[in-house]
Design an enzyme around this catalytic site. Structure first.
Site, PDB file in Angstrom:
ATOM      1  N   THR A 108       0.856  -1.188   0.000  1.00  0.00           N
ATOM      2  CA  THR A 108       0.000   0.000   0.000  1.00  0.00           C
ATOM      3  C   THR A 108       0.887   1.231   0.000  1.00  0.00           C
ATOM      4  O   THR A 108       1.603   1.498   0.967  1.00  0.00           O
ATOM      5  CB  THR A 108      -0.914   0.012   1.237  1.00  0.00           C
ATOM      6  OG1 THR A 108      -1.689  -1.184   1.263  1.00  0.00           O
ATOM      7  CG2 THR A 108      -1.859   1.213   1.198  1.00  0.00           C
ATOM      8  N   LYS A 121      -7.449   1.347  -1.844  1.00  0.00           N
ATOM      9  CA  LYS A 121      -6.937   0.737  -0.610  1.00  0.00           C
ATOM     10  C   LYS A 121      -6.822   1.769   0.501  1.00  0.00           C
ATOM     11  O   LYS A 121      -7.153   1.490   1.665  1.00  0.00           O
ATOM     12  CB  LYS A 121      -5.577   0.082  -0.873  1.00  0.00           C
ATOM     13  CG  LYS A 121      -4.947  -0.569   0.355  1.00  0.00           C
ATOM     14  CD  LYS A 121      -5.799  -1.703   0.906  1.00  0.00           C
ATOM     15  CE  LYS A 121      -5.212  -2.279   2.199  1.00  0.00           C
ATOM     16  NZ  LYS A 121      -3.958  -3.013   1.975  1.00  0.00           N
TER      17      LYS A 121
END
Length: 269
Positions: free
Chosen positions: A95, A170
């Site tokens: 991420t 995300k």
């Protein structure tokens, strides 16, 4: 498709184990030798460096902590970029900020490499059963080339747009998750201020209409401080901070404000 995987942490390890269990031709690299112990005695190949891996594979999954780690394994002195064949696909499961993944993808393109940002959600149990959600940003044709590979990891691959779109999704998801933890903490404090039995209230909130994965995390920990030593601390703090920098005062900033209560609690613990 010969596949490489880098990053054997709390999420990367079960993902790599799933790829192995599904019979993929798999090569691994890890900075810490002990991370490779679960694969001892198996058919999995071990590379001494990312560069050594690059010469052996057609696609690589990267699941390290942050963008700096991705850049190191991609473009460092022993990085993948120098040895992967042109056309190889790099799946960045880490991420990172959308601007960072777009920069990485642009630099990789100068080597003829194709990058998809592919962050995941679902936790270790769903990684082991191939039931992750994978959020994809990037070229549709590139995604089509790795559909079979991703199907080993996920029954829910969502293509969200160009490179960076997966990372946006995300970050929104993790910011909402953090906000829900903070709200569950507020709910417990409200109940206690009204004289409601804490254990009983937790049992109600865990099974009633307000129940969700995030509130369950807070209720099981008994307090926000109880999460300070968990993997959720570093990961969610990083992601909420990134989302705050991206959104500023734009629509959705109220979500970030709630999530930052979780971040503040982690930093004070």
């Amino acid at each position: 498709m010969k596949t490489g995987f880098i990053g054997l942490g709390s999420m990367g390890l079960p993902m790599a184990q799933r790829l192995q269990a599904q019979g993929h031709d798999l090569t691994l690299y890890a900075r810490r030798p002990e991370s490779l112990e679960p694969f001892a005695g198996t058919s999995v190949a071990i590379a001494a460096t990312p560069a050594e891996m690059g010469a052996l594979v057609d696609a690589v999954g990267i699941c390290v902590f942050d963008a700096a780690g991705v850049e190191e394994v991609m473009f460092g002195p022993d990085g993948l970029a120098g040895t992967l064949n042109p056309g190889a696909v790099v799946l960045v499961h880490s991420t990172v900020a959308p601007a960072q993944i777009r920069k990485i993808a642009g630099r990789a393109a100068t080597h003829g490499l194709r990058v998809l940002d592919a962050p995941v959600s679902g936790g270790q149990p769903r990684a082991l059963t191939g039931e992750l959600t994978i959020m994809i940003g990037g070229d549709a044709d590139t995604l089509a080339d790795v559909t079979e590979l991703l199907s080993a990891l996920s029954n829910h691959v969502v293509h969200l747009g160009a490179v960076g779109a997966g990372s946006y999704a995300k970050l929104v998801n993790n910011t909402m998750f953090s906000a829900q933890i903070a709200l569950a903490d507020d709910a417990m404090k409200a109940g206690e201020s009204l004289g409601v039995d804490p254990a009983g209230l937790a049992a109600v909130l865990a099974t009633s209409s307000s129940a969700c994965v995030a509130s369950g995390v807070r209720l099981r920990a008994h307090s926000l401080a109880g999460l300070a030593d968990s993997p959720a601390n570093l990961t969610l703090t990083k992601d909420v901070t990134l989302m705050a920098e991206i959104l500023g005062d734009a629509p959705g900033s109220g979500l970030v404000e709630v999530a930052q209560r979780f971040v503040a609690a982690m930093r004070s613990s």
